[in-house]
Scaffold this active site. Structure first.
Site, PDB file in Angstrom:
ATOM      1  CD  GLN A  69       2.803   2.647  17.449  1.00 33.65           C
ATOM      2  OE1 GLN A  69       2.675   2.935  16.042  1.00 33.65           O
ATOM      3  NE2 GLN A  69       1.790   1.913  18.036  1.00 33.65           N
ATOM      4  CG  HIS A 134      -0.277   1.677  13.122  1.00 30.38           C
ATOM      5  ND1 HIS A 134      -1.129   0.972  12.877  1.00 30.38           N
ATOM      6  CD2 HIS A 134       0.382   1.200  14.264  1.00 30.38           C
ATOM      7  CE1 HIS A 134      -1.306  -0.096  13.892  1.00 30.38           C
ATOM      8  NE2 HIS A 134      -0.334  -0.054  14.751  1.00 30.38           N
ATOM      9  CD  GLU A 227       0.480  -9.878   5.835  1.00 32.99           C
ATOM     10  OE1 GLU A 227      -0.885 -10.245   6.342  1.00 32.99           O
ATOM     11  OE2 GLU A 227       0.880  -9.281   5.270  1.00 32.99           O
ATOM     12  CE1 TYR A 237       3.021  -8.444  -1.420  1.00 37.92           C
ATOM     13  CE2 TYR A 237       2.502  -6.428  -2.340  1.00 37.92           C
ATOM     14  CZ  TYR A 237       2.969  -7.491  -2.310  1.00 37.92           C
ATOM     15  OH  TYR A 237       3.901  -7.848  -3.301  1.00 37.92           O
ATOM     16  CE1 TYR A 248      -2.638  -4.896  19.086  1.00 41.35           C
ATOM     17  CE2 TYR A 248      -3.975  -3.171  17.990  1.00 41.35           C
ATOM     18  CZ  TYR A 248      -2.779  -3.897  17.941  1.00 41.35           C
ATOM     19  OH  TYR A 248      -1.824  -3.677  17.410  1.00 41.35           O
TER      20      TYR A 248
END
Length: 356
Positions: A69, A134, A227, A237, A248
């Protein structure tokens, strides 16, 4: 809350492909209505002038780690760009001493013609990660001139999102030169990194600041549990101690969706939509959309228009589902919306009002 979802009417707008052939476009910035910058995750910063893609990428962009990513991510203009020509880039980069490790890096440079000069690293995440996932990597400026940066949990480091001695799963607040503001919330907390502004995040890739200062953030959940949050400094949070998703594999990450001292989202999605970017519409082209949050999504690929009232989501419309994975959404100076379609043959789509 989840709430009802409906398909939007298409009679109020038209869409047009502006640019084709982009290599995984990730972020868009507007110098003017006719001069755009767009990042390609593979490492190039591209310029679009009068709707035409410049064949020559912007020079001076640092090397990036293009893997998983990772790659070149955010492009963001300094609020006083017209005066100082500062632009900010976020990207993943291999460490120069530990080649197995990498980090989220933020640099600042001056855009002069088609070249970045005076490029300086103002942030590098710590500790290093061995994963290429991430990163978060979004940037926004607050009204006081400080900047917020989203930093993801690195996928394999989720438990560290609850600790204040690292950058995994955090929102960070810096001055525009990378120094630490004197009023950050954890300056006096023993062991805490002074740049941390909030914590307990997974992979935050949407960040918008409203005119009244409200900070909206969205983040990818695991399997379910994406979210939308309102961020306040110093708050926790919850990830991964609380979540509306599962792993997953289907395994439980946490049996809890709420705990004392941990904030609740104003909306969550089950199943996941993979939210990728966000804009709070304020343009004149679509007065009926003013005040709506537009959330781009990768799965299955669409945009969600969230009608808001007193910082609560009152309705959700699905839009632009015909284009596939939408990596980014931005509001152009003329009030049109620009969608970045993901992929190695990515494109930019302009959404405008119907011609009279």
């Amino acid at each position: 809350m989840i709430g009802a979802v409906v398909a939007a009417e298409t009679s109020d707008y038209q869409t047009k492909v502006v640019v084709k052939g982009l290599d995984n476009p990730w972020s868009i910035a507007f110098i003017s209505n006719n001069d755009w910058l767009v990042t390609e995750r593979s490492g190039a910063l591209r310029r679009i002038i009068n709707g035409q893609l410049d064949v020559n990428p912007v020079a001076g962009v640092p090397d990036v780690l293009y893997a998983g990513q990772g790659g070149l991510s955010e492009i963001f203009l300094h609020p006083k760009f017209d005066v100082n020509r500062f632009v900010y880039l976020s990207f993943s980069a291999a460490d120069t001493t530990d080649r197995k490790g990498n980090a989220l890096v933020i640099v600042r440079g001056r855009l002069q013609g088609n070249k970045l000069s005076d490029v300086t690293t103002i942030f590098k995440s710590d500790p290093l990660r061995k994963t290429a996932a991430h990163y978060g990597a979004r940037i926004q400026f607050l009204a006081d001139g400080t900047m917020l940066i989203t930093s993801g949990d690195g996928f394999n480091y989720r438990e560290q999102a609850q600790s204040l001695d690292n950058h995994f799963g955090k929102l960070l607040r810096l001055n525009d030169d990378g120094s630490i503001p004197s009023d950050n919330p954890f300056l006096s907390t023993p062991g805490a990194l002074p740049e941390i502004w909030s914590y307990g995040h997974r992979n935050p890739q949407g960040l918008i600041i409203a005119k009244d200062g409200t900070v909206f953030e969205h983040e990818h959940g695991p399997k379910g549990g994406d979210e939308l949050n309102i961020i306040q400094p110093g708050k926790n949070y919850g990830w991964p101690a609380i979540t509306y998703g599962v792993d997953y594999s289907g395994a439980t990450i946490s049996p809890f969706t709420e705990k004392p001292g941990m904030e609740q989202p104003i909306k969550y999605w089950v199943p996941s939509i993979a939210p990728s970017d966000m804009v709070l519409y304020q343009g004149a082209m679509f007065p009926q959309w003013v005040g709506s949050l537009f959330v781009s999504a990768l799965v299955p690929g669409d945009v969600r228009r969230l009608a808001m009232s007193e910082n609560k989501v009152i309705s959700e419309d699905i839009m632009f589902s015909e284009f596939g994975r939408i990596r980014s959404i931005a509001e152009a100076p003329d009030g049109s919306l620009i969608l970045a379609v993901d992929g190695n043959e990515g494109s930019l789509i302009r959404v405008s009002a119907d011609s009279p």
